[in-house]
Write a protein that holds these residues in place. Structure first.
Motif, short mmCIF file in Angstrom:
data_model
loop_
_atom_site.label_atom_id
_atom_site.label_comp_id
_atom_site.label_asym_id
_atom_site.label_seq_id
_atom_site.Cartn_x
_atom_site.Cartn_y
_atom_site.Cartn_z
N UNK A 204 0.87 -1.18 0.00
CA UNK A 204 0.00 0.00 0.00
C UNK A 204 0.91 1.23 0.00
N UNK A 205 0.57 2.21 -0.84
CA UNK A 205 1.45 3.37 -1.00
C UNK A 205 0.62 4.63 -1.21
N UNK A 206 1.08 5.73 -0.63
CA UNK A 206 0.41 7.01 -0.81
C UNK A 206 1.41 8.12 -1.03
N UNK A 207 0.99 9.17 -1.76
CA UNK A 207 1.85 10.32 -1.99
C UNK A 207 1.03 11.59 -1.96
N UNK A 208 1.67 12.67 -1.52
CA UNK A 208 1.05 14.00 -1.51
C UNK A 208 1.82 14.87 -2.47
N UNK A 209 1.13 15.44 -3.45
CA UNK A 209 1.74 16.35 -4.40
C UNK A 209 0.89 17.61 -4.47
N UNK A 210 1.53 18.74 -4.16
CA UNK A 210 0.84 20.03 -4.16
C UNK A 210 -0.43 20.01 -3.31
N UNK A 211 -0.36 19.27 -2.18
CA UNK A 211 -1.47 19.24 -1.25
C UNK A 211 -2.54 18.21 -1.53
N UNK A 212 -2.38 17.43 -2.61
CA UNK A 212 -3.39 16.43 -3.00
C UNK A 212 -2.85 15.03 -2.83
N UNK A 213 -3.72 14.12 -2.42
CA UNK A 213 -3.32 12.76 -2.10
C UNK A 213 -3.68 11.76 -3.19
N UNK A 214 -2.80 10.77 -3.34
CA UNK A 214 -3.09 9.57 -4.12
C UNK A 214 -2.82 8.38 -3.24
N UNK A 215 -3.60 7.29 -3.39
CA UNK A 215 -3.49 6.13 -2.51
C UNK A 215 -3.83 4.89 -3.32
N UNK A 216 -2.95 3.90 -3.31
CA UNK A 216 -3.18 2.70 -4.11
C UNK A 216 -2.46 1.51 -3.48
N UNK A 217 -2.93 0.31 -3.79
CA UNK A 217 -2.29 -0.90 -3.28
C UNK A 217 -2.33 -1.99 -4.33
N UNK A 218 -1.31 -2.83 -4.31
CA UNK A 218 -1.24 -3.99 -5.21
C UNK A 218 -0.81 -5.20 -4.40
N UNK A 219 -1.15 -6.37 -4.91
CA UNK A 219 -0.63 -7.61 -4.35
C UNK A 219 0.37 -8.19 -5.35
N UNK A 220 1.55 -8.51 -4.87
CA UNK A 220 2.65 -8.94 -5.72
C UNK A 220 3.02 -10.39 -5.42
N UNK A 221 3.18 -11.18 -6.47
CA UNK A 221 3.67 -12.54 -6.33
C UNK A 221 5.19 -12.49 -6.26
N UNK A 222 5.74 -13.03 -5.18
CA UNK A 222 7.20 -13.06 -5.03
C UNK A 222 7.69 -14.40 -5.57
N UNK A 223 8.38 -14.37 -6.67
CA UNK A 223 8.80 -15.60 -7.31
C UNK A 223 7.61 -16.38 -7.84
N UNK A 224 7.57 -17.67 -7.56
CA UNK A 224 6.48 -18.54 -8.03
C UNK A 224 5.54 -18.85 -6.87
N UNK A 225 4.28 -18.41 -6.99
CA UNK A 225 3.31 -18.62 -5.91
C UNK A 225 2.35 -19.75 -6.27
N UNK A 226 1.65 -20.26 -5.27
CA UNK A 226 0.71 -21.35 -5.47
C UNK A 226 -0.56 -20.90 -6.19
N UNK A 227 -1.29 -21.86 -6.70
CA UNK A 227 -2.51 -21.57 -7.47
C UNK A 227 -3.56 -20.86 -6.62
N UNK A 228 -3.72 -21.29 -5.38
CA UNK A 228 -4.73 -20.67 -4.51
C UNK A 228 -4.36 -19.22 -4.20
N UNK A 229 -3.07 -18.96 -4.01
CA UNK A 229 -2.63 -17.59 -3.75
C UNK A 229 -2.87 -16.71 -4.97
#
Length: 263
Positions: free
Chosen positions: A101-126
């Protein structure tokens, strides 16, 4: 000019465009973190990558110092749902599921977003869990339209998650305690957006509103607890979790995903 609609901040077209600039900074930071999230990397190193991208853009990390949070990203590995604190001592392994999850403030305005990342090779259920969470986010985003009610977003998220559960044969848990929120001149603003519920309830959505849509699903329980660090939220049964998020503005033409990468 900023104005309020039943306590919800309304923005002009120019102000939404300023939020888009902040959103692009967040998108670039998450892309950089995703590229570096490999086995052997530490979550502390990923935090440094994100902060560098944000500051190079002339922006400020939203999270760092927010109510005392010590980092620029939340890095939540496996059973950690949200608010994981990055550390040089937390080293990623092949098969880990990492939500950033990551957020930034630029000129007083906010952005907020999140991603889920597979590290290497993950299982099918994940992999299925992450995809189901991402799909539910996009289902919710489709409802971020003028004239809809807030809970139309919640309902769409829930219905998508349950449809994925039926298709995948996995009983996904939908986290209720944490959800989306209004965003603009502050990171967390009214309204709170639940990730499940009946449609047609809550405030009517209007052009100029901006909402962070962020479902969190698990491979098991919906029950969570906060660790002793007073930030990290984990599943009670140790099941893995996924978190996806975008900041979305309501325009005359429908939803505008402010934190989506330019490509």
């Amino acid at each position: 000019m900023l104005r309020r609609g039943k306590g919800i901040e309304l923005k002009s077209t120019g102000e939404i465009q300023a939020m888009r600039a902040a959103g692009l900074v967040v998108a670039r930071a998450l892309a950089a973190v995703t590229a570096k999230a490999v086995p052997g990397a530490s979550t502390g190193e990923l935090d440094e990558v994100a902060e560098q991208v944000i500051r190079d853009a002339g922006a400020v990390p939203s999270f760092k110092g927010y109510h005392g949070f010590p980092a620029s990203i939340c890095a939540s590995v496996n059973e950690k749902v949200v608010h994981g604190i990055p550390s040089r001592d937390e080293v990623l392994s092949d098969g880990d599921l990492l939500s950033v999850d990551c957020g930034a403030i630029l000129d007083g305005w906010h952005g907020d977003s999140a991603v889920t990342v597979a590290v290497g090779s993950i299982g099918e259920r994940d992999a299925a869990l992450s995809e189901a969470t991402k799909k539910s986010m996009w289902a919710g985003i489709e409802q971020v339209r003028a004239g809809n009610r807030l809970s139309d977003i919640s309902h769409a998220i829930e219905q998508s998650a349950r449809a994925s559960a039926a298709a995948d044969g996995i009983d996904y848990g939908i986290i209720e305690e944490y959800g989306g929120h209004g965003i603009g001149t502050e990171m967390h603003m009214a309204p709170f957006l639940p990730n499940l519920g009946k449609p047609g309830k809550g405030p009517k959505l209007k052009v100029g509103m901006a909402i962070a849509v962020e479902p969190m699903l698990t491979l098991g329980t919906t029950d969570t607890e906060e660790l002793e660090d007073e930030w990290t939220v984990v599943t009670l049964d140790g099941s893995r979790a996924s978190h996806w998020e975008h900041t979305v503005a309501i325009t005359e033409d429908g939803p505008w995903v402010l934190t989506q990468a330019e490509d």
